[in-house]
Design a protein around this motif. Structure first.
Motif, PDB file in Angstrom:
ATOM      1  N   THR A 220      -1.227   5.743  13.255  1.00 50.20           N
ATOM      2  CA  THR A 220      -0.029   5.173  12.632  1.00 50.20           C
ATOM      3  C   THR A 220      -0.256   4.922  11.151  1.00 50.20           C
ATOM      4  OG1 THR A 220       0.636   4.121  14.708  1.00 50.20           O
ATOM      5  CG2 THR A 220       1.588   3.241  12.675  1.00 50.20           C
ATOM      6  N   GLN A 221      -1.404   4.335  10.808  1.00 45.15           N
ATOM      7  CA  GLN A 221      -1.706   4.075   9.400  1.00 45.15           C
ATOM      8  C   GLN A 221      -1.824   5.373   8.613  1.00 45.15           C
ATOM      9  OE1 GLN A 221      -5.213   1.502   9.568  1.00 45.15           O
ATOM     10  NE2 GLN A 221      -3.987  -0.095   8.631  1.00 45.15           N
ATOM     11  N   ALA A 222      -2.451   6.379   9.221  1.00 41.27           N
ATOM     12  CA  ALA A 222      -2.597   7.667   8.541  1.00 41.27           C
ATOM     13  C   ALA A 222      -1.223   8.254   8.219  1.00 41.27           C
ATOM     14  CB  ALA A 222      -3.396   8.640   9.409  1.00 41.27           C
ATOM     15  N   VAL A 223      -0.300   8.159   9.173  1.00 48.90           N
ATOM     16  CA  VAL A 223       1.056   8.674   8.963  1.00 48.90           C
ATOM     17  C   VAL A 223       1.777   7.867   7.879  1.00 48.90           C
ATOM     18  CG1 VAL A 223       3.321   8.950  10.033  1.00 48.90           C
ATOM     19  CG2 VAL A 223       1.255   9.624  11.284  1.00 48.90           C
ATOM     20  N   ILE A 224       1.619   6.543   7.917  1.00 47.51           N
ATOM     21  CA  ILE A 224       2.254   5.690   6.905  1.00 47.51           C
ATOM     22  C   ILE A 224       1.763   6.064   5.511  1.00 47.51           C
ATOM     23  CG2 ILE A 224       2.376   3.331   6.002  1.00 47.51           C
ATOM     24  CD1 ILE A 224       2.386   2.391   8.937  1.00 47.51           C
ATOM     25  N   HIS A 225       0.447   6.245   5.376  1.00 48.62           N
ATOM     26  CA  HIS A 225      -0.121   6.613   4.076  1.00 48.62           C
ATOM     27  C   HIS A 225       0.373   7.989   3.640  1.00 48.62           C
ATOM     28  CE1 HIS A 225      -3.715   3.697   3.498  1.00 48.62           C
ATOM     29  NE2 HIS A 225      -2.696   3.099   4.072  1.00 48.62           N
TER      30      HIS A 225
END
Length: 233
Positions: A220-225
């Protein structure tokens, strides 16, 4: 340690808040050598996440022991200036030994360089103690939702963080960038494996490498970034 029936007093007046995020933390560790600070943060968690188990530690050695003894800690709130660390050495140690646990730095004093260095070293956020109670809750909710919390320090700081995200994505191999593109598209490992004609084990290895290079804790964090910098294949 935590007494669920105890609601510690805090200097801030509770602002009417808002809803807790869907993914509430089950266990949090608060690290600070001042009991009043720990009481204040514990009060925030008690009020916002009443079912959350709160652990405490006064220094880095105690922190490492608590994390070794307690599985599935969802978040560590780490004071920048506990006695047995030098600047960000405590963060470095936790990221090395417990890379899967998000660490939010907390400090009474902060500057843009310290915040930027903490985020570059893998902190999930940087929360100034001067923030109002509602703002701290919003910061925690943001981190628990998989995002990185950056305090307001002007546009230059925000742009610096965006540049760092771009640099980390640029460090990915061609295949890792392809996998990241599939993650952004919301595809599961088995779907990615089918489309790339590789094994699920290979996809998992790529995802793990992506998270490490992007210095994030989850897909999720990777996608947000990636979305933050407009990543496209």
């Amino acid at each position: 340690m935590h007494n669920p029936s105890h609601k510690a007093a805090t200097e801030s007046v509770a602002d009417p808040y808002v809803m807790a995020p869907a993914g509430e933390p089950e266990r949090v560790l608060i690290v600070d050598d001042h009991s009043l600070v720990r009481d204040g943060l514990r009060s925030i968690f008690d009020d916002t996440f009443p079912d959350c188990d709160i652990l405490e530690a006064e220094n880095l050695d105690a922190t490492l022991q608590v994390l070794a003894d307690n599985a599935e800690v969802d978040l560590v709130m780490l004071d920048l200036n506990i006695p047995d660390v030098s600047r960000l050495s405590g963060l470095t140690r936790l990221r090395e030994e417990f890379p899967h646990i998000p660490v939010v730095m907390v400090s009474g004093e902060f500057d843009a360089r310290t915040v930027q260095d903490a985020l570059a070293m893998g902190a999930a956020g940087f929360v100034p103690k001067s923030l109002k109670r509602a703002a701290i809750i919003e910061a925690l909710c943001q981190v628990l939702a998989g995002e990185i919390y950056v305090p307001d320090m002007g546009d230059d700081s925000a742009q610096t963080e965006v540049d760092k995200i771009r640099t980390r994505i640029d460090s990915l191999t061609g295949q890792q960038r392809v996998v990241l593109g599939h993650l952004v598209a919301g595809k599961l490992n088995k779907q990615i494996a089918y489309e790339l004609d590789v094994s699920i084990t290979t996809v998992k290895a790529h995802v793990s490498a992506i998270l490490q290079k992007m210095r994030v804790f989850s897909r999720t964090q990777a996608v947000i970034h990636a979305n933050r910098v407009g990543f496209k294949l």
